[in-house]
Design a protein around this motif. Structure first.
Motif, PDB file in Angstrom:
ATOM      1  N   LEU A  39       9.951  10.398  13.290  1.00  0.00           N
ATOM      2  CA  LEU A  39      10.183   8.952  13.278  1.00  0.00           C
ATOM      3  C   LEU A  39      11.545   8.668  12.655  1.00  0.00           C
ATOM      4  CD1 LEU A  39       8.599   6.210  13.827  1.00  0.00           C
ATOM      5  CD2 LEU A  39       8.215   6.206  11.347  1.00  0.00           C
ATOM      6  N   PRO A  40      12.440   8.000  13.369  1.00  0.00           N
ATOM      7  CA  PRO A  40      13.754   7.644  12.786  1.00  0.00           C
ATOM      8  C   PRO A  40      13.573   6.550  11.733  1.00  0.00           C
ATOM      9  CG  PRO A  40      13.792   7.579  15.197  1.00  0.00           C
ATOM     10  CD  PRO A  40      12.355   7.610  14.782  1.00  0.00           C
ATOM     11  N   LYS A  41      13.398   6.973  10.523  1.00  0.00           N
ATOM     12  CA  LYS A  41      12.937   6.046   9.493  1.00  0.00           C
ATOM     13  C   LYS A  41      13.977   5.012   9.075  1.00  0.00           C
ATOM     14  CE  LYS A  41       9.734   9.500   7.664  1.00  0.00           C
ATOM     15  NZ  LYS A  41      10.185  10.567   8.601  1.00  0.00           N
ATOM     16  N   ASP A  42      15.235   5.227   9.489  1.00  0.00           N
ATOM     17  CA  ASP A  42      16.235   4.224   9.151  1.00  0.00           C
ATOM     18  C   ASP A  42      16.070   2.958   9.983  1.00  0.00           C
ATOM     19  OD1 ASP A  42      19.042   5.311  11.205  1.00  0.00           O
ATOM     20  OD2 ASP A  42      16.889   5.664  11.453  1.00  0.00           O
ATOM     21  N   ARG A  43      15.357   3.063  11.100  1.00  0.00           N
ATOM     22  CA  ARG A  43      15.200   1.883  11.959  1.00  0.00           C
ATOM     23  C   ARG A  43      13.776   1.647  12.442  1.00  0.00           C
ATOM     24  NH1 ARG A  43      17.057   2.047  16.518  1.00  0.00           N
ATOM     25  NH2 ARG A  43      17.290   4.290  16.801  1.00  0.00           N
TER      26      ARG A  43
END
Lengths: 116, 114
Positions: free
Chosen positions: A60-64
């Protein structure tokens, strides 16, 4: 037996905007998955919940991207801010827990996101 | 890490002929193998699975699959293809001790022609 429900079916947004997807799994299913399916590719697991706890969010791209599953039932997946490469179909699936990984997953129809 | 390979992007067969869609896998522990089908603008539908036991498993719509442990393969087969079988097929794997994590291949587009 009702299936996995997802909404909306389609969404078009501009880049840098935010968007949220909703999933209601099959009643009694403890495990819930969110997959991202880019055109021409297989589904990629974004996050896996067991009840309301996260089992796997390694991709999961946790920055977005963020996701939650309050009360261990419904789940929402959010993207903020969206990028062009987030254009994909977002699939939600569920399985009963405690089956050791050998129970098939049931999928919703997906949400097709287009970022322009 | 577990993985699935579907070496063919597309398979073309004539209606009435047998079809095979190939899949190989890699896991730690005992593999649990699945085939799903996806029609346009639809979610994934479960076809069949191998958990243990007989290496030949039968599923929906006349499909079957053969598990081969030595070759780490799980090929999907059907004795006589129909035009209505044309769709996108995905192989997937999970494993004992894998926490229900389900990993998919890249998919194979099956086209059955008259």
């Amino acid at each position: 037996e009702a299936g996995v429900a997802q909404s909306p079916r389609y969404k078009i947004i501009e880049k840098r905007q935010s968007v949220a997807f909703w999933c209601n799994p099959i009643s009694g299913h403890a495990t819930l998955y969110w997959y991202q399916q880019i055109l021409g590719q297989g589904p990629k697991l974004l996050i896996q919940f067991q009840n309301n706890g996260v089992v796997d969010d390694s991709q999961l791209p946790k920055d977005r991207f963020s996701a939650e599953r309050l009360k261990g039932v419904d789940s929402t997946l959010k993207i903020q801010p969206a990028k062009l490469e987030d254009s994909a179909v977002y699939l939600c699936a569920s399985t009963p827990w405690g089956q050791g990984g050998y129970t098939e997953a049931f999928f919703g129809q997906g949400t097709r996101l287009t970022v322009v | 890490a577990q993985s699935v390979a579907q070496p063919e992007d597309q398979v073309n067969v004539a209606e009435g002929n047998p079809l095979t869609v190939k899949c190989t896998y890699s896991v730690s522990g005992n593999p649990y193998l699945f085939w799903y089908v996806q029609y346009p603008n639809r979610g994934l539908q479960f076809l069949l699975k191998y958990i243990t036991g007989d290496n030949l498993v039968k599923g929906s719509y006349g499909f079957e699959a053969e598990f081969n442990k030595s070759q780490t393969s799980f090929h999907l087969k059907k004795p006589s293809a129909l035009v209505s079988d044309s769709a996108l097929y995905f192989c997937a794997v999970s494993s004992s001790g894998g926490g229900n994590k389900l990993t998919f291949g890249t998919g194979t587009q099956l086209k059955v022609e008259l």
